[in-house]
Design a protein around this motif. Structure first.
Motif, PDB file in Angstrom:
ATOM      1  N   ILE A 199      21.830  47.860 119.452  1.00 28.42           N
ATOM      2  CA  ILE A 199      20.583  48.153 118.749  1.00 28.42           C
ATOM      3  C   ILE A 199      20.689  49.375 117.846  1.00 28.42           C
ATOM      4  O   ILE A 199      20.109  49.409 116.759  1.00 28.42           O
ATOM      5  CB  ILE A 199      19.417  48.321 119.772  1.00 28.42           C
ATOM      6  N   ASN A 200      21.449  50.397 118.276  1.00 33.28           N
ATOM      7  CA  ASN A 200      21.561  51.591 117.429  1.00 33.28           C
ATOM      8  C   ASN A 200      22.313  51.295 116.139  1.00 33.28           C
ATOM      9  O   ASN A 200      21.975  51.810 115.070  1.00 33.28           O
ATOM     10  CB  ASN A 200      22.233  52.736 118.201  1.00 33.28           C
ATOM     11  N   VAL A 201      23.365  50.451 116.220  1.00 33.19           N
ATOM     12  CA  VAL A 201      24.116  50.085 115.011  1.00 33.19           C
ATOM     13  C   VAL A 201      23.251  49.222 114.102  1.00 33.19           C
ATOM     14  O   VAL A 201      23.232  49.403 112.872  1.00 33.19           O
ATOM     15  CB  VAL A 201      25.411  49.331 115.393  1.00 33.19           C
ATOM     16  N   ILE A 202      22.530  48.264 114.694  1.00 33.61           N
ATOM     17  CA  ILE A 202      21.666  47.371 113.912  1.00 33.61           C
ATOM     18  C   ILE A 202      20.641  48.176 113.128  1.00 33.61           C
ATOM     19  O   ILE A 202      20.427  47.954 111.932  1.00 33.61           O
ATOM     20  CB  ILE A 202      20.969  46.359 114.839  1.00 33.61           C
ATOM     21  N   LYS A 203      19.998  49.119 113.801  1.00 31.40           N
ATOM     22  CA  LYS A 203      18.959  49.909 113.151  1.00 31.40           C
ATOM     23  C   LYS A 203      19.534  50.876 112.121  1.00 31.40           C
ATOM     24  O   LYS A 203      18.929  51.108 111.075  1.00 31.40           O
ATOM     25  CB  LYS A 203      18.140  50.671 114.202  1.00 31.40           C
ATOM     26  N   SER A 204      20.697  51.439 112.421  1.00 34.15           N
ATOM     27  CA  SER A 204      21.277  52.401 111.478  1.00 34.15           C
ATOM     28  C   SER A 204      21.666  51.748 110.162  1.00 34.15           C
ATOM     29  O   SER A 204      21.658  52.385 109.111  1.00 34.15           O
ATOM     30  CB  SER A 204      22.498  53.091 112.110  1.00 34.15           C
TER      31      SER A 204
ATOM     32  N   SER B 237      16.920  42.070 110.016  1.00 34.06           N
ATOM     33  CA  SER B 237      16.644  40.733 109.483  1.00 34.06           C
ATOM     34  C   SER B 237      17.827  39.791 109.695  1.00 34.06           C
ATOM     35  O   SER B 237      17.642  38.592 109.971  1.00 34.06           O
ATOM     36  CB  SER B 237      16.312  40.820 107.993  1.00 34.06           C
ATOM     37  N   ILE B 238      19.053  40.317 109.586  1.00 36.05           N
ATOM     38  CA  ILE B 238      20.241  39.485 109.789  1.00 36.05           C
ATOM     39  C   ILE B 238      20.325  39.018 111.240  1.00 36.05           C
ATOM     40  O   ILE B 238      20.566  37.837 111.522  1.00 36.05           O
ATOM     41  CB  ILE B 238      21.515  40.261 109.397  1.00 36.05           C
ATOM     42  N   GLU B 239      20.112  39.949 112.175  1.00 33.36           N
ATOM     43  CA  GLU B 239      20.182  39.598 113.586  1.00 33.36           C
ATOM     44  C   GLU B 239      19.045  38.643 113.964  1.00 33.36           C
ATOM     45  O   GLU B 239      19.227  37.732 114.777  1.00 33.36           O
ATOM     46  CB  GLU B 239      20.120  40.856 114.463  1.00 33.36           C
ATOM     47  N   SER B 240      17.883  38.869 113.348  1.00 30.99           N
ATOM     48  CA  SER B 240      16.762  37.968 113.600  1.00 30.99           C
ATOM     49  C   SER B 240      17.082  36.563 113.118  1.00 30.99           C
ATOM     50  O   SER B 240      16.765  35.573 113.784  1.00 30.99           O
ATOM     51  CB  SER B 240      15.505  38.495 112.904  1.00 30.99           C
ATOM     52  N   LYS B 241      17.731  36.458 111.948  1.00 31.08           N
ATOM     53  CA  LYS B 241      18.102  35.150 111.395  1.00 31.08           C
ATOM     54  C   LYS B 241      19.111  34.440 112.305  1.00 31.08           C
ATOM     55  O   LYS B 241      19.017  33.214 112.523  1.00 31.08           O
ATOM     56  CB  LYS B 241      18.702  35.342 110.000  1.00 31.08           C
ATOM     57  N   LYS B 242      20.057  35.189 112.865  1.00 30.24           N
ATOM     58  CA  LYS B 242      21.033  34.591 113.774  1.00 30.24           C
ATOM     59  C   LYS B 242      20.335  33.974 114.981  1.00 30.24           C
ATOM     60  O   LYS B 242      20.620  32.846 115.388  1.00 30.24           O
ATOM     61  CB  LYS B 242      22.042  35.638 114.249  1.00 30.24           C
ATOM     62  N   GLN B 243      19.397  34.736 115.552  1.00 33.34           N
ATOM     63  CA  GLN B 243      18.682  34.232 116.717  1.00 33.34           C
ATOM     64  C   GLN B 243      17.763  33.069 116.358  1.00 33.34           C
ATOM     65  O   GLN B 243      17.615  32.124 117.131  1.00 33.34           O
ATOM     66  CB  GLN B 243      17.857  35.361 117.354  1.00 33.34           C
ATOM     67  N   LEU B 244      17.168  33.134 115.163  1.00 30.02           N
ATOM     68  CA  LEU B 244      16.298  32.045 114.712  1.00 30.02           C
ATOM     69  C   LEU B 244      17.086  30.749 114.581  1.00 30.02           C
ATOM     70  O   LEU B 244      16.600  29.671 114.941  1.00 30.02           O
ATOM     71  CB  LEU B 244      15.644  32.408 113.381  1.00 30.02           C
ATOM     72  N   ASP B 245      18.306  30.833 114.058  1.00 29.72           N
ATOM     73  CA  ASP B 245      19.148  29.638 113.922  1.00 29.72           C
ATOM     74  C   ASP B 245      19.432  29.015 115.293  1.00 29.72           C
ATOM     75  O   ASP B 245      19.388  27.793 115.459  1.00 29.72           O
ATOM     76  CB  ASP B 245      20.462  30.002 113.224  1.00 29.72           C
ATOM     77  N   ILE B 246      19.745  29.874 116.267  1.00 33.83           N
ATOM     78  CA  ILE B 246      20.013  29.374 117.615  1.00 33.83           C
ATOM     79  C   ILE B 246      18.746  28.770 118.215  1.00 33.83           C
ATOM     80  O   ILE B 246      18.773  27.681 118.801  1.00 33.83           O
ATOM     81  CB  ILE B 246      20.548  30.511 118.516  1.00 33.83           C
ATOM     82  N   GLN B 247      17.622  29.482 118.046  1.00 32.76           N
ATOM     83  CA  GLN B 247      16.351  28.990 118.588  1.00 32.76           C
ATOM     84  C   GLN B 247      15.950  27.674 117.937  1.00 32.76           C
ATOM     85  O   GLN B 247      15.428  26.763 118.605  1.00 32.76           O
ATOM     86  CB  GLN B 247      15.245  30.032 118.348  1.00 32.76           C
TER      87      GLN B 247
END
Length: 607
Positions: free
Chosen positions: A229-234, A239-249
């Motif tokens: 989470i710290n790397v994602i936020k920095s 949005s990229i991580e959200s898109k990855k999870q959205l594709d799986i969902q």
């Protein structure tokens, strides 16, 4: 995986609770007998009432209230009331007891399945956890879903499935005893219904396997997000991580919709077959009554209809049970792939010398990680006991890999490693690690208090020993200032303080061999100086292997091995090695430049 193999694998977990099974089976038989009471009572009631009505009719066929036998009618009603109320009361007791013993067994089996997985993975070699597909989130999902589906299978088998089919079997016997033709009609419907259900299960199997993969990917993705989470936020990459999870969902949702569509299609056909069966039973029994077939009365119409409902009741539940069994077949594969990975069990010899001196000989060692990356080529080293040996080299040179081999986390593909003249493979693994202290660049802090985390180095340590270890790690003063002292949560400490906890563990363990892999990398300059003093103290009369980019710790060593691209390029005394030039000199010079040694020296001289 098939049903026979599935139950064969589950049975060892059920066997300790065989008395629960026996009690549940007895209750099942009693409950199944009780389930037939309504049909028998209804048959008798309809015929008795019909006889009373016919007896009370006058010559014109009308009911004559004056001559109607109300006393007999009241008697019939009282008998019915007593039987049905008694049956319901007994049924409540039986159902409660059956569910209690069944649920008790399910919960305990679930506990044992989960514990078996934990106990098993603790025995596996490190290579198992570094293989593709064995990431933490995927393994967790595999175990959790396996435990859930397998324990539910136990519940369905002994609480739901057996009672339903025992009741259906008894109902079918009663139908045959009353009339063979009606019994055959009911029996004909059953295989048709089962065939549809089986075909449905086969159709859904592939999609259910895909669903398992999607769920594992989803679980792993969420764990990965939390850990990073710290790397994602920095980097503002939410949005990229959200898109990855959205594709799986989305893939998971599409799979669920397709699965549900097929289920509804087959459920419709099963409902139709069930209704056809009921219609056939009504028509046949009514016809037999009309032709005055022996033993067939009006009451027998209702009797057979209710019995047929008992026959089809488990079949209507069959899809739910089939769904559970199919999930169990799929998730059991994942679960048992974890707990039955015999080839992954960490190897261990039985050699346990009275004393470990600490002399290592590494001879022609090659090593490749499970992902196919070769990390070491023809490594040859001699590490003297009671000496300090430093491994230096750029990142990826193979330094930490050698330490992992010396701690028996991995085994080399070729060559051998000797400790005090004996092959490392011959050593009892637990005994070996009892004699090795390991401090990493980033050490894991367990959930619990500071005291519990330090005592991890020696579970039976006294409070005084814990405090002494904390003092040696220069942690005591900081912990004492906390409101709860050593009872404070270790995870609330800063990164540097957590590193001192890890070093305190090593002081408490007090082993003859110490591996230090960048032990002060996460500490500030003052803390590094304090820890260095403590480490220097514990280095005495021990075999020490240190990996560090710190010049001060490298030049204190007795022997240096300089590695590059998985090979030993140079070895020798640090001063002599520096004079020769080469890889070691380049690393030391680069470290000095990074510290701005010349300006630092002039600043100190000016002060």
């Amino acid at each position: 995986m098939n049903l026979i193999l599935l139950f064969k694998k589950i049975w060892p977990f059920v066997r300790p609770y065989k008395w629960h099974v026996v009690v549940t089976l007895i209750l099942t038989l009693i409950g199944s007998l009780i389930a037939q009471v309504n049909a028998i009572v209804l048959d008798w009631t309809v015929d008795q009432v019909n006889n009373l009505v016919n007896a009370g009719k006058d010559m014109h066929g009308f009911l004559a209230r004056a001559t109607f036998d109300w006393s007999s009618a009241t008697h019939i009603l009282m008998i019915i009331t007593a039987i049905l109320l008694g049956k319901e009361l007994l049924s409540v007791i039986i159902t409660y007891s059956q569910n209690y013993f069944g649920e008790r067994m399910r919960v305990r089996v679930s506990r044992d399945l989960a514990q078996a997985a934990v106990d098993r993975i603790l025995t596996y070699r490190m290579a198992y956890f570094n293989r593709n597909g064995n990431e933490a989130g995927r393994l967790q999902s595999r175990i959790d879903q396996g435990v859930s589906s397998l324990s539910t299978t136990v519940q369905n088998t002994f609480i739901d499935l057996l009672p339903l089919f025992t009741s259906a079997f008894l109902a079918l016997i009663l139908m045959f005893m009353a009339n063979v033709y009606v019994g055959l009609t009911a029996l004909f419907i059953v295989p048709v219904y089962i065939w549809i259900t089986t075909h449905q299960a086969h159709k859904l199997r592939g999609w259910r396997q895909q669903m398992r993969s999607y769920r594992e990917a989803k679980s792993h993705g969420i764990v990965s997000i939390i850990e990073s989470i710290n790397v994602i936020k920095s980097f503002n990459r939410e949005s990229i991580e959200s898109k990855k999870q959205l594709d799986i969902q989305t893939a998971l949702t599409d799979n669920q919709i397709r699965t549900r569509k097929v289920m509804l299609y087959y459920d419709g056909w099963k409902k139709f077959v069930q209704q056809i069966g009921t219609v056939l039973i009504i028509i046949l029994t009514a016809y037999l009554v009309l032709i005055d077939y022996p033993g067939m009365t009006i009451g027998k119409i209702m009797y057979h209809v209710m019995l047929f409902a008992n026959v089809t009741a488990p079949i209507t539940q069959l899809q739910r049970i089939f769904d559970t069994l199919n999930d169990a077949l799929i998730y059991a594969e994942g679960y048992f792939s974890v707990v039955e990975a015999e080839q992954e069990v960490e190897p261990s010899g039985n050699y346990r010398p009275e004393k470990v001196v600490g002399r290592f000989d590494i001879e022609h060692v090659d090593f490749t990680y499970p992902n196919g990356t070769q990390a070491l080529w023809d490594i040859n080293m001699h590490i003297e006991p009671n000496k300090i040996t430093a491994f230096v080299g750029l990142s990826g040179a193979g330094k930490s890999t050698i330490v992992n081999l010396l701690d028996k986390f991995y085994e080399p593909q070729t060559g051998r490693i000797l400790l005090d003249g004996h092959d490392l493979k011959e050593y009892d693994t637990q005994y070996l690690r009892d004699n090795i202290g390991l401090v990493l660049q980033k050490n894991h802090i367990f959930s619990g208090t500071i005291e519990e985390n330090i005592r991890y180095g020696k579970p039976g340590a006294t409070d005084e020993e814990v405090i002494d270890a904390a003092k040696k790690a220069f942690l005591y003063d900081q912990v004492s200032k906390l409101p709860n002292g050593f009872k404070s949560q270790a995870t609330d400490l800063s990164g540097g303080q957590q590193q001192r906890v890890a070093i305190a563990r090593m002081f408490l363990k007090n082993p003859p061999i110490i591996f230090l892999d960048e032990p002060t990398a996460s500490l500030d300059a003052v803390a590094t100086e304090q820890i260095k003093a403590s480490i220097d103290a514990i280095k005495k009369d021990r075999t020490v292997i240190i990996i560090s980019h710190s010049i001060s710790q490298i030049i204190d060593s007795d022997l240096v091995y300089a590695l590059q691209n998985g090979r030993v390029e140079q070895s020798g005394d640090p001063d002599e090695l520096y004079k020769k030039g080469g890889v070691y000199k380049d690393i030391v010079d680069a470290s000095a430049r990074s510290l701005n040694i010349e300006k630092l020296a002039s600043t100190l001289q000016g002060g």
